[in-house]
Scaffold this active site. Structure first.
Site, PDB file in Angstrom:
ATOM      1  N   ARG A  90       0.835  -1.201   0.000  1.00 49.38           N
ATOM      2  CA  ARG A  90       0.000   0.000   0.000  1.00 49.38           C
ATOM      3  C   ARG A  90       0.869   1.250   0.000  1.00 49.38           C
ATOM      4  NH1 ARG A  90      -3.775  -2.570   4.557  1.00 49.38           N
ATOM      5  NH2 ARG A  90      -1.698  -3.232   5.158  1.00 49.38           N
ATOM      6  N   LYS A 109      15.542 -27.629  -0.513  1.00 46.26           N
ATOM      7  CA  LYS A 109      16.820 -27.878   0.167  1.00 46.26           C
ATOM      8  C   LYS A 109      17.596 -28.962  -0.557  1.00 46.26           C
ATOM      9  CE  LYS A 109      15.395 -26.320   4.715  1.00 46.26           C
ATOM     10  NZ  LYS A 109      16.411 -25.297   4.966  1.00 46.26           N
ATOM     11  N   HIS A 149       5.761 -29.356   5.773  1.00 48.85           N
ATOM     12  CA  HIS A 149       7.169 -29.751   5.648  1.00 48.85           C
ATOM     13  C   HIS A 149       7.407 -31.224   6.004  1.00 48.85           C
ATOM     14  CE1 HIS A 149       7.664 -25.553   5.269  1.00 48.85           C
ATOM     15  NE2 HIS A 149       7.727 -25.251   6.541  1.00 48.85           N
TER      16      HIS A 149
HETATM   17  P1  NAP Z   1       4.015  -9.268   6.532  1.00 52.99           P
HETATM   18  O1  NAP Z   1       5.371  -8.901   7.010  1.00 52.99           O
HETATM   19  O2  NAP Z   1       2.824  -8.916   7.358  1.00 52.99           O
HETATM   20  O3  NAP Z   1       3.831  -8.609   5.091  1.00 52.99           O
HETATM   21  C1  NAP Z   1       2.604  -8.521   4.431  1.00 52.99           C
HETATM   22  C2  NAP Z   1       2.788  -7.690   3.186  1.00 52.99           C
HETATM   23  O4  NAP Z   1       1.514  -7.557   2.536  1.00 52.99           O
HETATM   24  C3  NAP Z   1       3.303  -6.286   3.443  1.00 52.99           C
HETATM   25  O5  NAP Z   1       4.237  -5.931   2.458  1.00 52.99           O
HETATM   26  C4  NAP Z   1       2.041  -5.466   3.304  1.00 52.99           C
HETATM   27  O6  NAP Z   1       2.354  -4.185   2.903  1.00 52.99           O
HETATM   28  C5  NAP Z   1       1.324  -6.198   2.195  1.00 52.99           C
HETATM   29  N1  NAP Z   1      -0.104  -5.872   2.162  1.00 52.99           N
HETATM   30  C6  NAP Z   1      -1.001  -6.068   3.165  1.00 52.99           C
HETATM   31  N2  NAP Z   1      -2.222  -5.616   2.768  1.00 52.99           N
HETATM   32  C7  NAP Z   1      -2.078  -5.143   1.511  1.00 52.99           C
HETATM   33  C8  NAP Z   1      -2.961  -4.570   0.570  1.00 52.99           C
HETATM   34  N3  NAP Z   1      -4.259  -4.393   0.844  1.00 52.99           N
HETATM   35  N4  NAP Z   1      -2.492  -4.209  -0.632  1.00 52.99           N
HETATM   36  C9  NAP Z   1      -1.183  -4.390  -0.941  1.00 52.99           C
HETATM   37  N5  NAP Z   1      -0.295  -4.939  -0.096  1.00 52.99           N
HETATM   38  C10 NAP Z   1      -0.732  -5.298   1.118  1.00 52.99           C
HETATM   39  O7  NAP Z   1       3.905 -10.822   6.240  1.00 52.99           O
HETATM   40  P2  NAP Z   1       5.097 -11.852   5.888  1.00 52.99           P
HETATM   41  O8  NAP Z   1       5.674 -12.366   7.147  1.00 52.99           O
HETATM   42  O9  NAP Z   1       6.002 -11.245   4.894  1.00 52.99           O
HETATM   43  O10 NAP Z   1       4.274 -13.056   5.245  1.00 52.99           O
HETATM   44  C11 NAP Z   1       3.662 -13.005   3.972  1.00 52.99           C
HETATM   45  C12 NAP Z   1       3.025 -14.362   3.683  1.00 52.99           C
HETATM   46  O11 NAP Z   1       4.035 -15.351   3.623  1.00 52.99           O
HETATM   47  C13 NAP Z   1       2.057 -14.820   4.774  1.00 52.99           C
HETATM   48  O12 NAP Z   1       1.019 -15.562   4.190  1.00 52.99           O
HETATM   49  C14 NAP Z   1       2.926 -15.716   5.648  1.00 52.99           C
HETATM   50  O13 NAP Z   1       2.163 -16.651   6.359  1.00 52.99           O
HETATM   51  C15 NAP Z   1       3.805 -16.364   4.595  1.00 52.99           C
HETATM   52  N6  NAP Z   1       5.094 -16.822   5.116  1.00 52.99           N
HETATM   53  C16 NAP Z   1       5.965 -15.958   5.718  1.00 52.99           C
HETATM   54  C17 NAP Z   1       7.203 -16.402   6.162  1.00 52.99           C
HETATM   55  C18 NAP Z   1       8.201 -15.460   6.802  1.00 52.99           C
HETATM   56  O14 NAP Z   1       9.337 -15.915   7.057  1.00 52.99           O
HETATM   57  N7  NAP Z   1       7.863 -14.227   7.044  1.00 52.99           N
HETATM   58  C19 NAP Z   1       7.564 -17.756   6.022  1.00 52.99           C
HETATM   59  C20 NAP Z   1       6.654 -18.615   5.383  1.00 52.99           C
HETATM   60  C21 NAP Z   1       5.426 -18.132   4.952  1.00 52.99           C
HETATM   61  P3  NAP Z   1       1.709  -2.871   3.537  1.00 52.99           P
HETATM   62  O15 NAP Z   1       1.136  -3.210   4.873  1.00 52.99           O
HETATM   63  O16 NAP Z   1       2.898  -2.023   3.579  1.00 52.99           O
HETATM   64  O17 NAP Z   1       0.697  -2.472   2.528  1.00 52.99           O
END
Ligand code: NAP
Length: 487
Positions: free
Chosen positions: A51, A180, A238
């Site tokens: 956003r 991996k 996993h």
């Molecule tokens: P996060 O840090 O909360 O990031 C979410 C992203 O989505 C932010 O860039 C946010 O940007 C964007 N977003 C949210 N609402 C939006 C909207 N309406 N329009 C456009 N962009 C929007 O989450 P994350 O940890 O990166 O995880 C992302 C996904 O990957 C999740 O499903 C999570 O379960 C999965 N995952 C994450 C990890 C990890 O290591 N983090 C590992 C495995 C799986 P703004 O808020 O700036 O708009």
């Protein structure tokens, strides 16, 4: 050894959620490495979407620069950063999609990868937006991350939603464990050698252990984790994928669908664990305050700020009910705040039927094949050997140890790096097909239902231990032990 890379054409990678944790910690570092290996040819673009934060592409690049510098990996950064653009778009709003589509379509038809690094709640508006602006056709691909649902019904909803706009061939469901090196080497060991496959069955294998242990707690991910727990977060994806690769029949070819067909058969052959046997075959745990990494560590409830019945540890005695694996237990175990960060598969062979040695030679221990996924990927094969020198026939269990880093002397390639490359190349082999994900949930749902019905809280374990004592009892009552400290 020089790494071998097949060239790729310039491509676009759009990261929805380009400001998020996954993008900053995993995807962008992986892309930097691909750039450094010459795998992002000139003209390739990375478009980060989030956003509107009022910042420009230049400011976004500064953020990425900071994030990547934190990883200590600065090489190539100056050349890589100009490939990144930031595009502000609230994907849930109708506004802004037109200009986003124009930006993507500014260059002609090419491979376009749309990585949904966002919460699954907004997968539908993203896919709808891409479709209605003509971006879902041609060589477009969509990548979705775990969690793919929290049960079979929600996984099917996500799959249906994405499937309305992208075909199964265009959909890449990431399970980064499959990227991996050791996991792929399991396939090479099993099907590239004549040695193992004749022994790879119930007649010769006593049991299999799969452990994925983390030293970290939930930290800031508490609110997310608390809705999930170890079974949903780790086992359904996993650990089951690893089990499939150990247990599957030889595929007819080294092709995505041949392998995925065989994995699916394993998932369908998993013996149900339900209210009738969950108490005997599963252990749930939750960490209490203790020590981790040499420091005192709070308990789960303290980290979370309230009490909870979510499990941070699970151990399961699973079985694959088919001719090859009848009565061979697959012990699965995963947890947070364990004594070490360790992921491994241990295949223990049956003992020799009769010992010809005097008792003074020492006990005969079983052969074990240990595949280490982390920390240092490699393979160990445990054999009985004669202790060299005088002193008669004395036997010792020793490991033939092959560390990938030492043997091949190549840079460690991160799973995300490999998987992103595979999406660009259109190779779905290391990604999960819809039917696999749903078969995994079908099995896991019964366990979740049995736990819910039992109303039992997870058993406490001290942070820095290998889980509740019931997890030790789970395997020891079968006359076996976990592979802890054995290497
Ligand atoms: P996060 O840090 O909360 O990031 C979410 C992203 O989505 C932010 O860039 C946010 O940007 C964007 N977003 C949210 N609402 C939006 C909207 N309406 N329009 C456009 N962009 C929007 O989450 P994350 O940890 O990166 O995880 C992302 C996904 O990957 C999740 O499903 C999570 O379960 C999965 N995952 C994450 C990890 C990890 O290591 N983090 C590992 C495995 C799986 P703004 O808020 O700036 O708009």
């Amino acid at each position: 050894m020089t790494p071998q890379f097949a060239p790729v054409e310039p491509f676009d990678l759009v990261i929805f959620g380009g400001t998020g944790d996954l993008a900053m910690r995993k995807l962008l570092p992986a892309l930097l490495h691909r750039f450094n290996d010459g795998q992002m040819p000139p003209g390739s673009r990375v478009i980060a979407v989030a956003r509107d934060h009022g910042f420009s592409s230049v400011q976004y690049r500064e953020r990425v620069q900071q994030a990547l510098s934190g990883t200590g990996d600065r090489a190539g950064l100056e050349g890589f950063l100009p490939l990144l653009d930031f595009h502000a778009l609230d994907v849930t709003s109708a506004e802004g999609w037109q200009s986003f589509a124009q930006e993507v379509q500014r260059v002609g038809e090419r491979v376009r990868v749309f990585y949904l690094a966002t919460s699954p709640d907004i997968f539908v508006p993203i896919c709808e937006g891409l479709h209605s602006h003509g971006l879902a056709a041609g060589q477009s691909r969509v990548v979705i991350e775990k969690p793919i649902g929290r049960d079979l019904a929600s996984a099917a909803r996500i799959n249906d939603a994405v499937g309305r706009f992208f075909s199964e061939q265009q959909t890449y469901r990431i399970d980064h464990y499959l990227g991996k090196e050791t996991v792929q080497n399991l396939t090479a060991l099993r099907f590239g050698n004549a040695l193992f496959e004749p022994l790879w069955n119930a007649a010769h294998i006593d049991h299999v252990q799969i452990t994925v242990a983390e030293t970290v707690g939930v930290e800031s991910r508490g609110p997310y984790y608390d809705k999930s727990g170890a079974l949903r977060d780790m086992v359904q994806n996993h650990l089951l994928q690893l089990l499939c690769l150990v247990a599957m029949e030889p595929p007819a070819a080294f092709s995505a669908d041949a392998i995925r067909d065989e994995k699916l058969k394993v998932l369908r052959a998993l013996k149900p664990i339900d209210a009738s046997n969950a108490a005997q075959l599963t252990v749930r745990g939750q960490y209490r305050a203790g020590a981790a990494n040499g420091q005192s560590a709070p308990g789960y409830a303290e980290e979370l700020g309230h009490t909870s019945d979510t499990e941070t540890f699970v151990a399961i005695k699973a079985e694959v009910a088919n001719w090859r694996w009848a009565d061979v237990p697959f012990y699965l175990r995963t947890g947070k705040r364990m004594p070490e960060r360790l992921s491994e598969i241990v295949v223990t062979f049956r003992s020799v039927p009769h010992s010809i040695f005097e008792p003074s030679a020492g006990p005969l221990q079983s052969n074990k094949l240990v595949l280490r996924l982390q920390p240092d990927e490699g393979v160990k094969f445990w054999l009985m050997n004669k202790v060299p020198g005088p002193g008669g026939m004395r036997l010792r269990h020793v490991a033939m140890d092959m560390s990938f880093a030492e043997t091949f002397n190549v840079r460690h390639v991160d799973a995300y790096e490999r998987l992103l490359g595979d999406v660009v190349r259109g190779n779905p082999m290391l990604f999960m097909r819809r039917d696999e994900v749903e078969a995994g949930w079908r099995w896991a749902d019964q366990i979740l239902a049995a736990w819910a019905d039992s109303h039992e809280s997870p058993k406490p374990y001290t942070a820095g231990s290998w889980g509740p004592s019931a997890a030790v009892a789970l395997i020891e009552r079968d006359g076996r032990t976990w592979n802890d400290d054995a290497g």
